[in-house]
Enzyme design. Structure first.
Site, PDB file in Angstrom:
ATOM      1  N   TYR A 153       0.854  -1.197   0.000  1.00 10.73           N
ATOM      2  CA  TYR A 153       0.000   0.000   0.000  1.00 10.73           C
ATOM      3  C   TYR A 153       0.884   1.239   0.000  1.00 10.73           C
ATOM      4  CZ  TYR A 153      -3.138   3.648   1.725  1.00 10.73           C
ATOM      5  OH  TYR A 153      -3.848   4.817   1.863  1.00 10.73           O
ATOM      6  N   GLU A 241      -3.720   7.537  -3.925  1.00 13.97           N
ATOM      7  CA  GLU A 241      -3.656   6.304  -3.150  1.00 13.97           C
ATOM      8  C   GLU A 241      -3.546   5.111  -4.095  1.00 13.97           C
ATOM      9  OE1 GLU A 241      -6.153   4.581   0.600  1.00 13.97           O
ATOM     10  OE2 GLU A 241      -7.289   4.887  -1.244  1.00 13.97           O
TER      11      GLU A 241
END
Length: 431
Positions: A153, A241
């Protein structure tokens, strides 16, 4: 006080009211989203990334089955993924009204891509996040399917506590970062970015190492991190993101999926980006409201709420619910109010056949109540208002505003406070 209506509005995102902040205590960062969501399709976000040198899967976009088939052949890939392009999530488990299950399909046969696209394009796809009747699919993305050895991530976002952008990463990708932060906070890594220096080489390499990239992949991941920051600046993003930022068996670092939030205040210099905003899936009333800088969210009740400020709107919804009524909408007038906005707001409210009464609840700080009153009287006369109207005004120039309303000769019910206004609005629809 009942919270059901506020919760319902919150569930709709409150995307047109102020900013949304999700605080991750373990990460010590604030997610900041713009005043209005700029909705981009997946392929549009990937295109922006591609233009900034970020590694993404090879892909094409098609709006006919024959184009999808041709795209699949051009890819010449071992495996192909076909994705229906709608703004709602949960596509993979969705259902088309053509009978096809799933808006995401993998295949090794290009011919199958054409057959699947024929059952997607022009048909409605229903997921957990779409309206009951689903959303019509007008475009599909045909992309090279890549195996993922490992998922991480990575995000760049604005953090108010640091007065600027921050990198946040975790070797645990492919899942909600909130869950990772809560269960394994030691796997969350943060790097504050100096806005004058940008992302330094040592920062990018350190983040890449913390994400678990080793050997040549560490340098490759660091390069992707720097390119993502370039994109962040280039498009005036408030958040980029990537989940997952993946590693392939062939030794590639690839951004497999990305969510980009944009600063709505930068629209004047990001015209090309904002021109991509897909409004076809938006509520038409919300779209019309946005033209007049009004923030509107439709609800299921019959009492229209016309307020200034998101907090006041939620309080108004709740107190109507408390007195046995149901709000028909959440309409925030905002700050720099003009009479025309009030008039257009009334046009939107009266156009809703569900609306049986209108409650105006204005607390004038930077808002001049007299402007509101003039707008109300103009709207009532020109639109020939047929439903009961209850008005509660408080704050700047309120005495002049009350005089305007009382001398208008219009059937306007005045209220002393919010509780009184809600009672009178609920009573009006029960007569």
């Amino acid at each position: 006080m009942a919270a059901s209506m506020a919760s319902q509005a919150a569930a709709r995102g409150l995307r047109t009211a102020t900013s949304k902040h999700i605080l991750l205590d373990k990460v010590k960062c604030t997610w900041s989203s713009p005043r209005r969501w700029l909705n981009l399709q997946e392929y549009q976000s990937k295109k922006l990334m591609q233009e900034s040198g970020v590694a993404v899967q090879r892909f094409y976009v098609a709006d006919t089955a024959s184009e999808a088939l041709e795209a699949a052949k051009r890819l010449n890939a071992k495996e192909i993924v076909l994705k229906a392009q709608i703004l709602a999530g949960g596509r993979g488990k969705g259902m088309f009204d053509s009978g096809l299950k799933g808006g995401v399909h993998l295949t090794k046969d290009p011919a199958v891509v054409g057959e699947l696209a024929n059952k997607m394009l022009g048909f409605n796809l229903t997921t957990k996040q779409t309206p009951k009747d689903g959303v019509k699919v007008k475009t599909v993305m045909v992309a090279e399917a890549l195996d993922i050895t490992r998922e991480t991530y990575f995000a760049i976002l604005m953090d108010r506590s640091c007065n600027g952008p921050v990198m946040v990463g975790s070797p645990q990708g492919g899942m909600d970062i909130e869950e990772v932060a809560a269960s394994t906070p030691e796997l969350i890594f943060k790097e504050v970015i100096d806005i004058f220096e940008g992302v330094r080489d040592d920062q990018a390499l350190r983040m890449a190492a913390n994400l678990g990239f080793k050997g040549p992949l560490q340098r490759q991941a660091a390069d992707q991190i720097k390119r993502l920051y370039d994109l962040f600046l280039k498009v005036d993003a408030t958040q980029v993101e990537v989940n997952p930022l993946g590693e392939t068996p062939e030794g590639q670092v690839v951004c497999f999926d990305a969510k980009i939030n944009f600063d709505d205040n930068a629209e004047f210099r990001q015209k090309a980006v904002f021109a991509m905003d897909d409004m076809t899936e938006s509520d038409p009333t919300e779209t019309e409201a946005a033209k007049w800088d009004l923030k509107y969210i439709g609800l299921d009740g019959n009492i229209a709420c016309f307020v200034n400020g998101a907090g006041l709107a939620m309080a108004t919804c709740d107190i109507i619910d408390l007195h046995g009524g149901k709000p028909a909408n959440f309409l925030d007038l905002g700050g720099g109010v003009k009479e025309r906005q009030v008039y257009e707001a009334f046009k939107l409210l009266t156009a809703d056949p569900k609306v049986e009464a209108i409650l105006v609840n204005i607390f004038g700080g930077i808002v001049n109540c007299a402007i509101i009153a003039n707008g109300i009287t103009k709207a009532c006369r020109e639109l020939e208002l047929k439903v009961p109207l209850v008005v509660r005004l408080e704050g700047t120039n309120v005495h002049e505003a009350k005089r305007i309303l009382s001398e208008s000769g219009l059937p306007i019910t005045a209220a002393e406070d919010l509780d009184d206004a809600a009672k009178k609005a609920v009573a009006a629809i029960k007569k």
